[in-house]
Design a protein around this motif. Structure first.
Motif, short mmCIF file in Angstrom:
data_model
loop_
_atom_site.label_atom_id
_atom_site.label_comp_id
_atom_site.label_asym_id
_atom_site.label_seq_id
_atom_site.Cartn_x
_atom_site.Cartn_y
_atom_site.Cartn_z
N ALA A 40 0.81 -1.22 0.00
CA ALA A 40 0.00 0.00 0.00
C ALA A 40 0.84 1.27 0.00
O ALA A 40 0.31 2.35 0.21
CB ALA A 40 -0.94 -0.01 1.20
N LEU A 41 2.13 1.13 -0.19
CA LEU A 41 2.96 2.34 -0.30
C LEU A 41 4.03 2.13 -1.35
O LEU A 41 4.43 1.01 -1.63
CB LEU A 41 3.62 2.68 1.04
CG LEU A 41 4.64 1.69 1.62
CD1 LEU A 41 5.66 2.44 2.46
CD2 LEU A 41 3.91 0.66 2.47
N GLN A 42 4.44 3.24 -1.93
CA GLN A 42 5.61 3.21 -2.80
C GLN A 42 6.65 4.17 -2.23
O GLN A 42 7.52 3.77 -1.50
CB GLN A 42 5.22 3.50 -4.24
CG GLN A 42 4.48 2.29 -4.85
CD GLN A 42 4.06 2.50 -6.27
OE1 GLN A 42 4.75 3.12 -7.07
NE2 GLN A 42 2.90 1.97 -6.64
N CYS A 43 6.51 5.48 -2.52
CA CYS A 43 7.52 6.39 -1.97
C CYS A 43 7.34 6.56 -0.46
O CYS A 43 8.27 6.92 0.24
CB CYS A 43 7.47 7.74 -2.66
SG CYS A 43 6.14 8.83 -2.10
N GLY A 44 6.15 6.34 0.03
CA GLY A 44 5.91 6.40 1.47
C GLY A 44 5.70 7.80 2.03
O GLY A 44 5.53 7.95 3.24
N PHE A 45 5.68 8.80 1.16
CA PHE A 45 5.54 10.16 1.69
C PHE A 45 4.15 10.42 2.25
O PHE A 45 3.98 11.06 3.28
CB PHE A 45 5.87 11.19 0.61
CG PHE A 45 6.03 12.58 1.14
CD1 PHE A 45 7.22 12.98 1.74
CD2 PHE A 45 5.00 13.51 1.07
CE1 PHE A 45 7.38 14.26 2.26
CE2 PHE A 45 5.14 14.79 1.59
CZ PHE A 45 6.34 15.16 2.18
N CYS A 46 3.15 9.87 1.58
CA CYS A 46 1.77 10.09 2.03
C CYS A 46 1.39 9.14 3.15
O CYS A 46 0.34 9.30 3.79
CB CYS A 46 0.81 9.86 0.86
SG CYS A 46 0.73 8.11 0.36
N THR A 47 2.20 8.10 3.35
CA THR A 47 1.80 6.98 4.22
C THR A 47 1.46 7.38 5.65
O THR A 47 0.41 6.97 6.18
CB THR A 47 2.88 5.88 4.18
OG1 THR A 47 3.17 5.60 2.80
CG2 THR A 47 2.43 4.62 4.88
N LEU A 103 -4.41 12.52 -0.38
CA LEU A 103 -3.88 12.26 -1.72
C LEU A 103 -2.64 11.39 -1.68
O LEU A 103 -1.81 11.52 -0.78
CB LEU A 103 -3.52 13.59 -2.41
CG LEU A 103 -4.69 14.48 -2.82
CD1 LEU A 103 -4.17 15.83 -3.31
CD2 LEU A 103 -5.52 13.80 -3.91
N CYS A 104 -2.54 10.51 -2.66
CA CYS A 104 -1.33 9.72 -2.87
C CYS A 104 -1.06 9.79 -4.36
O CYS A 104 -1.97 9.65 -5.16
CB CYS A 104 -1.55 8.27 -2.45
SG CYS A 104 -0.19 7.18 -2.96
N ARG A 105 0.18 10.02 -4.73
CA ARG A 105 0.48 10.15 -6.16
C ARG A 105 1.10 8.87 -6.72
O ARG A 105 1.32 8.79 -7.92
CB ARG A 105 1.41 11.35 -6.33
CG ARG A 105 1.55 11.85 -7.75
CD ARG A 105 0.26 12.36 -8.36
NE ARG A 105 0.53 13.18 -9.54
CZ ARG A 105 -0.38 13.50 -10.46
NH1 ARG A 105 -1.63 13.08 -10.32
NH2 ARG A 105 -0.06 14.26 -11.48
N CYS A 106 1.40 7.91 -5.85
CA CYS A 106 2.15 6.73 -6.32
C CYS A 106 1.30 5.48 -6.52
O CYS A 106 1.56 4.70 -7.42
CB CYS A 106 3.24 6.34 -5.34
SG CYS A 106 4.49 7.59 -5.05
N THR A 107 0.36 5.23 -5.63
CA THR A 107 -0.19 3.87 -5.55
C THR A 107 -1.50 3.66 -6.29
O THR A 107 -1.90 2.53 -6.51
CB THR A 107 -0.49 3.48 -4.09
OG1 THR A 107 -1.52 4.36 -3.59
CG2 THR A 107 0.74 3.59 -3.21
N GLY A 108 -2.20 4.72 -6.64
CA GLY A 108 -3.52 4.53 -7.23
C GLY A 108 -4.54 4.02 -6.22
O GLY A 108 -5.62 3.57 -6.59
N PRO A 126 4.76 15.17 -7.51
CA PRO A 126 5.02 14.25 -6.39
C PRO A 126 4.47 14.84 -5.10
O PRO A 126 4.37 16.06 -4.96
CB PRO A 126 6.55 14.18 -6.35
CG PRO A 126 7.03 15.39 -7.07
CD PRO A 126 5.98 15.73 -8.09
N MET A 127 4.09 13.97 -4.17
CA MET A 127 3.51 14.47 -2.92
C MET A 127 4.55 15.21 -2.07
O MET A 127 4.20 16.08 -1.29
CB MET A 127 2.88 13.33 -2.11
CG MET A 127 1.64 12.74 -2.74
SD MET A 127 0.45 13.96 -3.35
CE MET A 127 0.09 14.81 -1.84
N GLU A 128 5.80 14.82 -2.20
CA GLU A 128 6.85 15.60 -1.54
C GLU A 128 7.29 16.67 -2.52
O GLU A 128 7.67 16.36 -3.66
CB GLU A 128 8.05 14.70 -1.20
CG GLU A 128 9.16 15.45 -0.50
CD GLU A 128 10.54 14.76 -0.56
OE1 GLU A 128 11.41 15.13 0.22
OE2 GLU A 128 10.74 13.87 -1.41
S1 FES Z 1 3.18 6.34 -1.74
FE1 FES Z 1 4.04 8.07 -2.73
S2 FES Z 1 2.51 9.54 -2.42
FE2 FES Z 1 1.61 7.78 -1.62
#
Ligand code: FES
Ligand code: FES
Lengths: 168, 799
Positions: A99-106, A136-141, B206-208
């Motif tokens: 449920a995460l990719q970059c993990g910023f929104c996590t 919002l999450c930009r990575c996971t859909g 990107p979110m960051e």
């Molecule tokens: S995992 Fe990258 S913004 Fe959600």
């Protein structure tokens, strides 16, 4: 504007004495003054939810709240979820369901969902799906975040006494 | 491609299950734990003692002569250490762009602070350095920027070009590509189909937001920059050049990265300002972008207008394609040069055989935020255009649109297929693919016929439901090279150092899987070190879906070498021949005797002072290069079922299917994640996202309330089919990259599904299909139809 005021913040059960100007946001104070950088800032205008923390049992946007306003409240952040290095069921479900990719929104999602479970452990599937659209999450859909949440919700229902990540 | 030795030793174990068989398994990611625990380390999380905070003052005007940047008042404000305008950094050159065969871009590069003119709202004109970020922001507000708006800003790339500077037009170059006798194709055509299409301005978001932290180490005269990603080595070399230093005096370090999508990790003015600040002010300097800045300063992408014509015969075979592209580059040429325009026409043709092709790309500057790549650059746009064209041809000839595609596919027997075109400075040679086979599988996977009948039934009941398919060819595995250094420590853990970068896509896990599988260790004992110029001499970073292919193959080669070294040493330790040895899960076994020795012990035996080492070179370590001149080409299809609310113009995507052949899937669940995430961006670009400007060039989409991205509510139920029918012949594992295929055909697919839902072929001509656009376009379409279709037919909401 830049006069500092001194006050204390209770975060994850610990008291932090801090001194900061009244205009400092709770998100910035958590990150800089309490050194709890797990709370992220993605927009500073209350839309993305990356900064979500739980204040007195409610999920709030820490970028929209001044630090001084949290005086006397119980603040909980992502750092407070794991107990003695054991991840909470929700954290583990995020890993298991990819449920995460970059993990910023996590951290924001974790706290959003925790806040909801705390308010209503029996929260239904539709409400949960609806809830997820507040961040919002930009990575996971989002699909895998939803899977993780539903998995934990099912477990919660099965063992309804368990509250996710509540401080012991 | 296994060595004989490996084949032998593995075949003797054919009945034994190899624990280290990780390639192809959806193992959990190695990256996740710190990220879910709030222990990630993004650049915003890092601080250095005595650091200053930088804040950029940005132009509030879209175009004009810069009369003055008055920093006087700001300088004396509390906590302010310095305020610079372009006079203070006049010795620093403009930001360069990557080597390209396209000539004439030099005069259009961006200064790190505007000189003489401002060219877009958001352009850096001054920088404030302060003890505290809030104080820096206060002072930035007090900098007075005086601009004489002496020209009207150019806001449409189709407008007549103007003057960028004396002698330099706002059209730096027209890129031409093509082959074959196009004129003949059009002369002999049974029909000619022409479309005028456009794609709005989007970006990766990107979110960051971006950020940078620089420190100058005076003892070693070395500049450190944290927050780097994507192209750390290239950026290091350019920073060194710009600041007149040796590359050895500059180090870039990657931390956690909150999404890249093509836009993060390019060299921007802010990166240089932070470095110069740290060097001149002798204190570390930190800069964290706010979201509003991000929307007007980080690279934009996508905005293009395409005028495309096809000549076809009576069976629907394409005879020739002619394409004119207007690319809206924004105010400056950035690090990518003209690559997006170039690759838009270089990769436009996708899976179809086209006997003759002529394309020209007008690469034009406007008064908007400069543009560069965003996930599937040129292909999101190009797939929309090409697939719209295929639908239009099918309609014109009254053929089934999928049948038409099939007739024009390049056959798998024609692979590898040289296009006679170039993109990204390489020759386009489609390496492998069974386009027709994938179409069948995609249809079956989605239940195409059932979807079509469901849509028809619901339409019969007054709903506007439609189904669409978009076919696409991606590209991945861009070279030229990648280096990997792999070392087994004396505790048996493995360090893999690469010059590639991570943007949060899970590269550490994928690389660990390939290395662990090849070597025979637990993947979770492999640490992948990336994005740090001090750790490895060369690197090409993370972009163009290249990491799994390039670093993956270099890792496999290095692991193979380490394995051979380990078996050789183990043979001596176990007193046997290397042939009978088998390395799995970090232990070398002797098959017959059952004796074993751990990789940790083997590594110890190879320590420099070990008496067992003999004359072997010290260390259980190896370096390997992988070089690759050509890209490879994954391909796939998207299928969508949408419902349109004809009263509001709102489009609901109900179900979505992606079939994608990526040659070999290292970690299927991570690939599925890439596709789902890509799709959410693709749907955003298809329906919601757009940077808009008013007619004075003021950006009106600078918050998340105005620039609308897909949330969980808009994300449809999605099924992903990962196929491995066409491994790439360009690397032994057959890998192709999977980072972009979730985005590529989303615009194309949504457009055709909307046409179908409203039973108006050729309705959608631009992306995003916002409700306003759709309603206006329906009215226009119906007005143009002589059969007097009644607009009041159009009622019916989606519930
Ligand atoms: S995992 Fe990258 S913004 Fe959600
Ligand atoms: S940072 Fe608070 S909502 Fe985005």
């Amino acid at each position: 504007m830049s006069e500092k005021i001194e006050f204390s913040l209770k975060v994850n059960g610990t008291d932090f004495s801090i001194a900061c100007p009244p205009r400092k946001t709770l998100a910035d104070a958590l990150r800089e003054d309490c050194r709890l950088t797990g709370t992220h800032v993605g927009c500073e205008h209350g839309v993305c939810g990356a900064c979500t923390v739980v204040v007195d049992g409610r999920a709030v946007r820490a970028c929209l709240m001044f630090a001084v306003q949290a005086q006397g409240s119980e603040v909980r952040t992502v750092e407070g979820l794991a107990q003695n290095d054991v991840l909470s069921p929700l954290q583990q479900a995020f890993i298991d369901n990819h449920a995460l990719q970059c993990g910023f929104c996590t951290p924001g999602f974790l706290m959003l969902i925790n806040g909801a479970f705390e308010r209503d452990p029996d929260i239904c599937e539709d409400e949960l799906t609806e809830l997820l659209s507040s961040n919002l999450c930009r990575c996971t859909g989002y699909r895998n975040i939803a899977r993780a949440v539903l998995q934990v919700a099912d477990k919660l229902k099965a063992r309804s006494e368990l509250a996710v990540g509540k401080p012991s | 491609m296994k060595t004989d030795k490996e084949a032998m030793s593995r075949s003797s174990h054919s009945r034994q299950v190899r624990k280290s068989a990780y390639i192809g398994k959806s193992v959990p990611r190695l990256e996740d734990r710190p990220l879910v625990a709030g222990e990630g380390r993004f650049v915003g999380d890092m601080n250095l003692p005595h650091q200053l905070w930088a804040r950029i003052v940005r132009s509030p005007h879209a175009a004009g002569r810069l009369l003055a940047v008055d920093t006087e008042a700001a300088r004396t404000m509390p906590g302010i250490v310095a305020v610079w305008n372009s006079d203070d950094i006049s010795d620093i050159p403009n930001i360069p762009f990557r080597a390209t065969s396209i000539q004439g871009l030099g005069p259009y590069t961006q200064p790190i602070l505007a000189r003489d003119r401002v060219r877009y709202v958001g352009e850096p004109v001054a920088v404030v350095f302060a003890d505290d970020p809030y104080l820096a922001e206060d002072a930035a507000d007090a900098v007075f920027v005086d601009v004489d708006e002496d020209t009207k800003p150019i806001l449409d790339a189709r407008d007549e070009p103007g003057e960028f500077a004396p002698g330099a037009s706002t059209e730096p170059v027209i890129i031409n590509k093509g082959y074959g006798d196009v004129a003949k194709g059009f002369r002999t055509a049974h029909r000619i189909v022409e479309l005028d299409l456009s794609v709005g301005r989007h970006s990766g978001i990107p979110m960051e937001t971006r950020g940078a932290l620089a420190e100058f180490d005076m003892v070693n005269e070395k500049l450190h920059l944290w927050g780097a990603t994507k192209r750390p080595h290239w950026n290091r070399d350019r920073i060194a050049e710009m600041l007149d230093m040796s590359p050895a005096q500059v180090a870039l370090h990657e931390l956690h990265v909150g999404g890249g999508f093509g836009i993060r990790g390019e060299l921007y003015p802010e990166d240089i300002l932070v470095c110069v600040g740290a060097m001149r002010l002798r204190r570390p300097v930190k800069w964290i972008e706010d979201r509003r800045e991000h929307m007007m300063a980080a690279n934009h992408s996508r905005e293009q207008h395409h005028l495309i014509r096809a000549a076809v015969d009576s069976d629907g075979h394409i005879l020739a394609i002619d394409e004119t592209l207007h690319h809206d580059q924004g105010a400056y040429v950035r690090t990518h040069g003209a690559r997006v325009a170039d690759m838009s026409i270089g990769l436009l043709l996708g899976p179809y055989a086209v006997p003759a092709y002529a394309a020209r790309a007008h690469f034009r500057l406007t008064a908007k935020t400069p543009a560069a790549t965003y996930r599937a650059p040129g292909r999101f746009e190009g797939s929309f255009v090409r697939e719209r064209l295929m639908d239009a041809i099918a309609h014109e000839l009254q053929l089934d649109p999928l049948e038409l595609r099939r007739r024009n596919f390049i056959a798998s027997s024609e692979m590898p297929y040289a296009r006679n075109l170039s993109a990204l400075e390489t020759e386009v040679i489609l390496d492998s693919g069974d386009y027709s086979g994938l179409l069948d599988k995609a249809k079956r996977f989605a239940g195409w016929e059932a979807l079509k009948s469901e849509a028809a039934e619901r339409r019969a009941k007054g709903k506007h439901v439609g189904v669409g398919l978009g076919y696409f060819v991606e590209k991945s595995g861009l070279g030229p090279s990648e280096l990997v250094r792999m070392t087994v420590a004396t505790d048996g853990s493995v360090e893999i150092v690469t010059g590639a970068a991570s943007l949060g896509q899970g590269m550490e896990t994928a690389i660990a899987q390939i290395a662990a599988d090849t070597l025979g260790v637990d993947y979770s004992r492999c640490a992948v070190i990336h994005g740090d110029t001090d750790k490895i001499a060369f690197g090409w970073g993370a972009h163009a879906s290249r990491v799994t292919v390039m670093t993956g193959e270099a890792s496999r080669l290095a692991a193979e070498e380490v394995r051979i070294k380990a078996l050789n040493m183990a043979a001596e330790l176990l007193q046997c021949a290397p042939d009978g040895l088998f390395l799995d899960d970090g232990v070398v076994h002797h098959v017959e005797s059952g004796a074993s020795v751990s990789l940790a012990e083997v590594a110890k035996a190879l320590e420099p002072a070990s008496s067992q080492r003999g004359d072997r070179s010290p260390g259980l370590t190896a370096e390997a290069w992988f070089h690759n001149k050509h890209m490879n080409y994954p391909y796939g299809a998207h299928i969508a079922l949408v419902c349109v609310d004809a009263e509001t113009g709102h489009v609901k995507v109900e179900r979505y299917f992606v079939s994608y052949d990526i040659g070999r899937a290292v970690n299927p669940s991570m690939i599925e994640g890439q596709i789902l995430g890509g799709l959410s961006q693709g749907l955003g670009g298809a329906l919601f996202e757009e940077f808009r400007y008013d007619d004075t060039g003021q950006p009106v989409s600078v918050t998340f309330a105005d620039y609308l991205m897909v949330s969980a509510a808009e994300m449809p139920e999605t099924a992903v089919q990962i196929l491995q029918d066409a491994p790439s012949p360009l690397n032994p594992l057959g890998l192709k990259g999977s980072g972009e295929g979730g985005v590529t055909a989303a615009g194309a697919t949504i457009a055709t599904a909307i046409d179908d839902a409203l039973q108006r072929p050729g309705l959608v001509r631009r992306l995003p299909v916002t409700p306003q656009y759709l309603l206006q376009r329906i009215a226009e379409y119906d007005a143009g139809q002589h059969d007097a279709r009644q607009s009041d037919d159009l009622t019916g909401a989606c519930e």
